[in-house]
Structures are given as structure tokens and as C-alpha cells.
Scaffold this motif. Sequence first.
Motif, mmCIF file in Angstrom:
data_model
loop_
_atom_site.group_PDB
_atom_site.id
_atom_site.type_symbol
_atom_site.label_atom_id
_atom_site.label_comp_id
_atom_site.label_asym_id
_atom_site.label_seq_id
_atom_site.Cartn_x
_atom_site.Cartn_y
_atom_site.Cartn_z
ATOM 1 N N TYR A 30 0.843 -1.194 0.000
ATOM 2 C CA TYR A 30 0.000 0.000 0.000
ATOM 3 C C TYR A 30 0.877 1.242 0.000
ATOM 4 N N PRO A 217 -12.062 -0.376 -2.098
ATOM 5 C CA PRO A 217 -12.005 -1.483 -1.134
ATOM 6 C C PRO A 217 -10.816 -2.425 -1.345
ATOM 7 N N GLY A 218 -10.461 -2.672 -2.596
ATOM 8 C CA GLY A 218 -9.315 -3.537 -2.857
ATOM 9 C C GLY A 218 -8.018 -2.940 -2.354
ATOM 10 N N LYS A 221 -8.118 -3.126 1.494
ATOM 11 C CA LYS A 221 -7.928 -4.484 1.996
ATOM 12 C C LYS A 221 -6.451 -4.856 2.024
ATOM 13 N N ASP A 222 -5.740 -4.567 0.924
ATOM 14 C CA ASP A 222 -4.308 -4.884 0.867
ATOM 15 C C ASP A 222 -3.525 -4.076 1.897
ATOM 16 N N ALA A 225 -4.411 -5.010 5.705
ATOM 17 C CA ALA A 225 -3.954 -6.353 6.056
ATOM 18 C C ALA A 225 -2.433 -6.448 6.156
ATOM 19 N N MET A 237 -8.752 -5.554 11.826
ATOM 20 C CA MET A 237 -8.819 -4.846 10.563
ATOM 21 C C MET A 237 -10.217 -4.290 10.317
ATOM 22 N N ASP A 239 -13.387 -3.204 8.154
ATOM 23 C CA ASP A 239 -13.967 -3.748 6.941
ATOM 24 C C ASP A 239 -13.781 -2.767 5.782
ATOM 25 N N PRO A 240 -13.097 -3.176 4.693
ATOM 26 C CA PRO A 240 -12.805 -2.246 3.591
ATOM 27 C C PRO A 240 -14.047 -1.671 2.926
ATOM 28 N N TYR A 243 -15.625 0.891 5.294
ATOM 29 C CA TYR A 243 -14.771 2.080 5.359
ATOM 30 C C TYR A 243 -14.943 2.930 4.106
ATOM 31 N N THR A 244 -15.037 2.280 2.951
ATOM 32 C CA THR A 244 -15.257 3.005 1.700
ATOM 33 C C THR A 244 -16.572 3.769 1.735
#
Length: 306
Positions: A30, A217-218, A221-222, A225, A237, A239-240, A243-244
Motif C-alpha cells: 500500500y 475497497p481492494g 484491503k491490501d 492487512a 482490521m 472492513d474495507p 470504510y469506503t
Amino acid sequence: MLRRSVAAAVAAERAGFDDVWFAEHHFMPYGVCPSAITLAAHVLGRTSRIDVGTAVSVLSTAHPVALAEQWAMLDAISGGRLWLGVGRGGPWQDLEVFGTGIDRFESGFAESLDLLLGAMSRETVGADGDHFAFREVPMTPRPERRPRVVVACGGAESGAVRLAAERGLPLLLGMQDGDAKKAETVAAYGPGDVGHVSTVVCQVGDGAADVVRAALPGWLKDGLAAHVRFDGQQRKMRDPGEYTEHLCAIHPIGEAGYCVERLRTSLRRTGVSHVIMFVEASGTPEGTYENIARIGAEVLPALRNR
């Protein structure tokens, strides 16, 4: 990704932005940038007008005097175009890899910040503290102008707010908080127009929210994590997807007119005067460059006219 970031910075200068900022992350996919000040140096050389900042350089793993030396050098050759954003960082594996340890993270931020500020403003610097101890040495190159430093904070309850206020430094507010929480943080800082900086997601265009929902979200997530704690414990973590949705609800994401009004309202409510825009939420270089151009043509002029 790094080459795309440089191209985005050049596009931002062309579009009329005042400044461009780079984040710093270690050992993760990221962001990919392990040294914000190094990337800032390259972009200063590729541009002629726009200011460049770090958001942030992590003081828990960097030596403050080395960072001050880098700032002084880049400040001199760029004519004062470098901002230095600094932060405490997190309890990540970086502390182990770079040998600074958990103590530096837990108790060393104030000492690191004061040493940095001293090295950025005096001709000589020395230390006799819990984390740094060394003889007085000359700062070379000598600082030529007053540094522009902002301090990242996690909210009104963050110790960074008090440290920044005591030193008269503006805050750097993250994109996770909406107007109400940012206003609370600014209020906790206290009175005075010091030029606090707020981070927002800005995506302009028809269906902008759908663009963000499809790509962000992708990324999240990366990134979420990939953080590994110093103590090896599993990090909880966020939730992506949720959060979006949160970011879409609180930030200027939509048609240009909506983004202008959303930003005007946010500036008024929070008392913040400087905004950093995350413009890469489309996830593609073409989408990023188009977004930068649209913000420059349709959003920035309207904000400046007010």
C-alpha cells in the motif's frame, strides 16, 4: 506506482494545485513509498512552482537530525518549497527492522519532535535525553528559513494534539474523520489560526461514488492487512467496504458543484484552512490524471473565488 505518483505530481502542478504530498509506508504493497522525503526530493527536481510535502515522515523510525539535514538541503536547493509532515507512526514491525524499538514509539515522540525542530532552526544541535544523547554538532547546511512543519494526529484525544499546540505547529488531520471530529480536534488544540491541514478523498464526476466503491475497497484491503504489529499480535482490521462507504459519505465525491459546496462547508465547520486531496481513488493512472485536471478546472477556482 511510484512513476505514476511522479506523473500525478507533475499533472497537479499543471492543473494549478498549490502543493502535493507523499505518504510513507514500509514493508507493504500500500503506497510502496518507503521514504517520503526521497520521493519529495525527486518531485522538487521535476517541478518548478508547486510545493511538496511529506505526509508523513515517521519519527519513530527516522533519526530527527538526519531528517533535518535532508530538509535543510532540499529547502535550500528548492527555494523553500518543502513541507515536512511528521508523525508517530504505529506499533509496527518497522520498529524491529530499523532497531528503534517499541520504547521509541511509546515514549519518544516528543523528544524526537523537539530534536527535529531544534536541528531545523539552529546552527548547532546536541542532545542529552532518554532516546538521544550526543555532543553539540554544527548543522550543515545551515537552515536558511523558518521550517514548515505539520504534525499528524489521530483525533482530539491524541497526545500529538497537545504536543503540536505547545509548539505552535499546525495539525495534519486524517481522512478517516468527518467534519464533527475534525472540529473537535481543532477545538482541543486551542485558539489561533496556525493553518491546520485536513485530508479528504476528492473524486469529481458523474458516478464518482461508484468509481470509488469499485476500486477503493481492494486498495484498503491490501493496505490494512499488510500492517504487522511489533508484538506479533493480530491487528483488528476495519472492513474495507464499510470504510469506503464511510469515506463516500463524509468527503467531496460527486459532481464538481457538490464537491465545491462540500469543501466550503467542511472548511467552515472545522476551522481548517488547508486541504490535501487524495485523488487516486479510481485506481487507474488515466482516472487519476483526469480527476486532477477536473479538480483544477472546476473545483479549485470556485473555492479560491470565495
